[in-house]
Write an enzyme that holds these catalytic residues in place. Structure first.
Site, PDB file in Angstrom:
ATOM      1  N   HIS A 293      45.370  42.034  44.582  1.00  0.00           N
ATOM      2  CA  HIS A 293      46.345  42.517  43.591  1.00  0.00           C
ATOM      3  C   HIS A 293      47.259  41.374  43.162  1.00  0.00           C
ATOM      4  O   HIS A 293      48.446  41.568  42.873  1.00  0.00           O
ATOM      5  CB  HIS A 293      47.174  43.666  44.188  1.00  0.00           C
ATOM      6  CG  HIS A 293      47.408  44.826  43.253  1.00  0.00           C
ATOM      7  ND1 HIS A 293      46.655  45.962  43.256  1.00  0.00           N
ATOM      8  CD2 HIS A 293      48.348  45.012  42.278  1.00  0.00           C
ATOM      9  CE1 HIS A 293      47.128  46.804  42.344  1.00  0.00           C
ATOM     10  NE2 HIS A 293      48.153  46.242  41.736  1.00  0.00           N
TER      11      HIS A 293
ATOM     12  N   ARG B  53      41.436  31.182  35.895  1.00  0.00           N
ATOM     13  CA  ARG B  53      42.107  30.843  34.645  1.00  0.00           C
ATOM     14  C   ARG B  53      41.187  30.255  33.591  1.00  0.00           C
ATOM     15  O   ARG B  53      41.462  30.366  32.392  1.00  0.00           O
ATOM     16  CB  ARG B  53      43.238  29.810  34.924  1.00  0.00           C
ATOM     17  CG  ARG B  53      44.258  30.301  35.945  1.00  0.00           C
ATOM     18  CD  ARG B  53      45.090  31.424  35.326  1.00  0.00           C
ATOM     19  NE  ARG B  53      46.015  32.053  36.250  1.00  0.00           N
ATOM     20  CZ  ARG B  53      45.815  33.232  36.825  1.00  0.00           C
ATOM     21  NH1 ARG B  53      44.723  33.939  36.604  1.00  0.00           N
ATOM     22  NH2 ARG B  53      46.721  33.766  37.628  1.00  0.00           N
TER      23      ARG B  53
HETATM   24  C1  LIG Z   1      52.664  42.592  36.505  1.00  0.00           C
HETATM   25  C2  LIG Z   1      51.380  43.022  37.129  1.00  0.00           C
HETATM   26  C3  LIG Z   1      51.017  44.359  37.068  1.00  0.00           C
HETATM   27  C4  LIG Z   1      49.799  44.772  37.612  1.00  0.00           C
HETATM   28  N1  LIG Z   1      49.424  46.090  37.495  1.00  0.00           N
HETATM   29  C5  LIG Z   1      48.224  46.489  37.986  1.00  0.00           C
HETATM   30  C6  LIG Z   1      47.773  47.824  37.809  1.00  0.00           C
HETATM   31  O1  LIG Z   1      48.453  48.659  37.213  1.00  0.00           O
HETATM   32  N2  LIG Z   1      46.558  48.173  38.327  1.00  0.00           N
HETATM   33  C7  LIG Z   1      45.777  47.270  38.993  1.00  0.00           C
HETATM   34  O2  LIG Z   1      44.683  47.607  39.442  1.00  0.00           O
HETATM   35  N3  LIG Z   1      46.173  45.993  39.148  1.00  0.00           N
HETATM   36  C8  LIG Z   1      47.368  45.577  38.670  1.00  0.00           C
HETATM   37  N4  LIG Z   1      47.744  44.276  38.815  1.00  0.00           N
HETATM   38  C9  LIG Z   1      46.835  43.323  39.496  1.00  0.00           C
HETATM   39  C10 LIG Z   1      45.845  42.690  38.523  1.00  0.00           C
HETATM   40  O3  LIG Z   1      44.913  43.613  38.037  1.00  0.00           O
HETATM   41  C11 LIG Z   1      45.038  41.548  39.209  1.00  0.00           C
HETATM   42  O4  LIG Z   1      44.408  42.070  40.348  1.00  0.00           O
HETATM   43  C12 LIG Z   1      45.942  40.395  39.612  1.00  0.00           C
HETATM   44  O5  LIG Z   1      46.883  40.136  38.603  1.00  0.00           O
HETATM   45  C13 LIG Z   1      45.168  39.125  40.013  1.00  0.00           C
HETATM   46  O6  LIG Z   1      44.682  38.403  38.971  1.00  0.00           O
HETATM   47  P1  LIG Z   1      45.441  37.165  38.201  1.00  0.00           P
HETATM   48  O7  LIG Z   1      45.795  36.112  39.210  1.00  0.00           O
HETATM   49  O8  LIG Z   1      44.387  36.724  37.243  1.00  0.00           O
HETATM   50  O9  LIG Z   1      46.654  37.727  37.568  1.00  0.00           O
HETATM   51  C14 LIG Z   1      48.947  43.831  38.275  1.00  0.00           C
HETATM   52  C15 LIG Z   1      49.332  42.487  38.319  1.00  0.00           C
HETATM   53  C16 LIG Z   1      50.515  42.071  37.746  1.00  0.00           C
HETATM   54  C17 LIG Z   1      50.873  40.612  37.787  1.00  0.00           C
END
Ligand SMILES: Cc1cc2nc3c(=O)[nH]c(=O)nc-3n(C[C@H](O)[C@H](O)[C@H](O)COP(=O)(O)O)c2cc1C
Length: 338
Positions: free
Chosen positions: A236, A271
């Site tokens: 997450h 990224r």
């Molecule tokens: C502000 C924020 C809100 C998020 N809300 C959700 C969500 O509602 N449901 C979910 O499955 N993951 C949520 N995530 C997690 C993202 O889906 C993802 O797993 C996480 O951002 C990792 O990827 P990244 O490093 O590319 O951001 C959220 C992440 C962030 C930063």
């Protein structure tokens, strides 16, 4: 619109918590929640990113020249790249006034479809968030994956039925959201699910069900036993538990245990197309990218999502052309310098 312009616009349009950094690595926003940071020490977000950067790619251009094909088949459909936008929720809280969850998903879902990929969308306490996401997915001909919080089983099944009515091509549940404090003291709180409960959920629909938030071989095997179509290896973005390993660190063991038996998606710090190449070489079928899609949409709406996707796709194709991979299934561990 260029990627540069999108980034400049995003810096103006974001609320105070996200700086739309050139490198979205969790350094500046470290522990900012509300905001895009991570829980506790904030190290998990940074580790997801840093561990990917430690992996290098072996250059080799002695091979038979053929056009590079970056396409992938999932959910019985073909996508231009093995890349999906991750679900992000509570936009106003974390990113400021420009978008609420509904307007964000309108832009994101349409942009991803135009780019030849698809978006996962989020869920919330307010039923309009999920309903709005389904409207966007229906308008996109079902090209999107509504992601349902681990509410009680009956509510999850009801939301799956709504996804079926919207012609969604698949559904997901972010099982690790059972750790989100914000969703504990609400009328319908989130909770962990047993294998039997997860099986009840997967068997309630013909749609492929993806379980998001798997970080161990044991977890992956339990999702497989429950009948999941796939998993998202995810912590997450570091927002539900401090001090977990990076997602790329747990990928090889999970891929060895369940690869070929279920689809493996991964997110966390991915990224660029080079990052996509690295995790595919370690056994993933496709990736989810989260925070950079927010920047792209705040900076350029649906077009921002298209431009960012094309950038990642071109980087992936260029990397394949420099390593001897003509198609995604050619990408393997030998192409990495570990
Ligand atoms: C502000 C924020 C809100 C998020 N809300 C959700 C969500 O509602 N449901 C979910 O499955 N993951 C949520 N995530 C997690 C993202 O889906 C993802 O797993 C996480 O951002 C990792 O990827 P990244 O490093 O590319 O951001 C959220 C992440 C962030 C930063």
């Amino acid at each position: 619109m260029t990627y540069q312009e999108i980034m400049e616009n995003a810096r103006k349009n974001m609320g105070g918590f996200c700086n739309a950094c050139k490198e979205c690595n969790g350094v500046v926003c470290k522990t900012k929640i509300p905001g895009p940071g991570a829980k506790g020490t904030g190290e998990v977000f940074q580790r997801n990113y840093a561990k990917l950067q430690e992996i290098k790619i072996n250059l080799d251009t002695i091979f038979e020249d053929e056009p590079v094909d970056t396409s992938v088949e999932l959910f019985g459909k073909k996508f231009r790249y093995p890349v999906f936008a991750a679900p992000i929720g509570a936009m106003k809280l974390h990113y400021g006034e420009m978008h609420d969850d509904i307007t964000y998903n309108v832009e994101l879902v349409a942009g991803c479809k135009d780019a030849g990929i698809a978006a996962f969308t989020g869920d919330g306490i307010n039923p309009q968030v999920y309903g709005g996401a389904l409207q966007s997915i229906k308008a996109a001909g079902g090209i999107g994956v509504p992601t349902i919080k681990p509410w009680d089983v009956e509510l999850v099944k009801e939301k799956i039925r709504q996804a079926e009515e919207a012609d969604a091509m698949a559904v997901a549940t972010d099982i690790d959201a059972s750790g989100l404090a914000l969703l504990k003291n609400v009328p319908t709180p989130v909770s962990p699910k047993s294998v039997a409960e997860l099986r009840e959920i997967t068997q309630s629909t013909k749609l492929p069900v993806i379980v998001k938030g798997i970080m161990t071989v044991r977890g992956a095997l339990k999702a497989l036993e429950a009948g999941a179509y796939g998993i998202v290896i995810s912590n997450h973005g570091g927002r539900v538990l401090d001090q977990t390993p990076a997602t790329v660190e747990v990928l090889p063991a999970i891929a060895q245990a369940v690869g070929g038996r279920m689809k493996i998606f991964i997110d966390g710090g991915i990224r660029t197309g080079l990052d996509v190449f690295k995790v595919l070489a370690l056994g993933a079928d496709a990736v989810l990218i989260g925070r950079p899609y927010v920047t792209a949409v705040y900076g350029g709406g649906a077009e921002g999502a298209v431009v960012y996707t094309q950038k990642v796709g071109i980087e992936l194709a260029e990397t394949m052309a420099m390593t001897g991979a003509n198609k995604l299934s050619d990408i393997n561990k030998e192409m990495l310098y570990l």
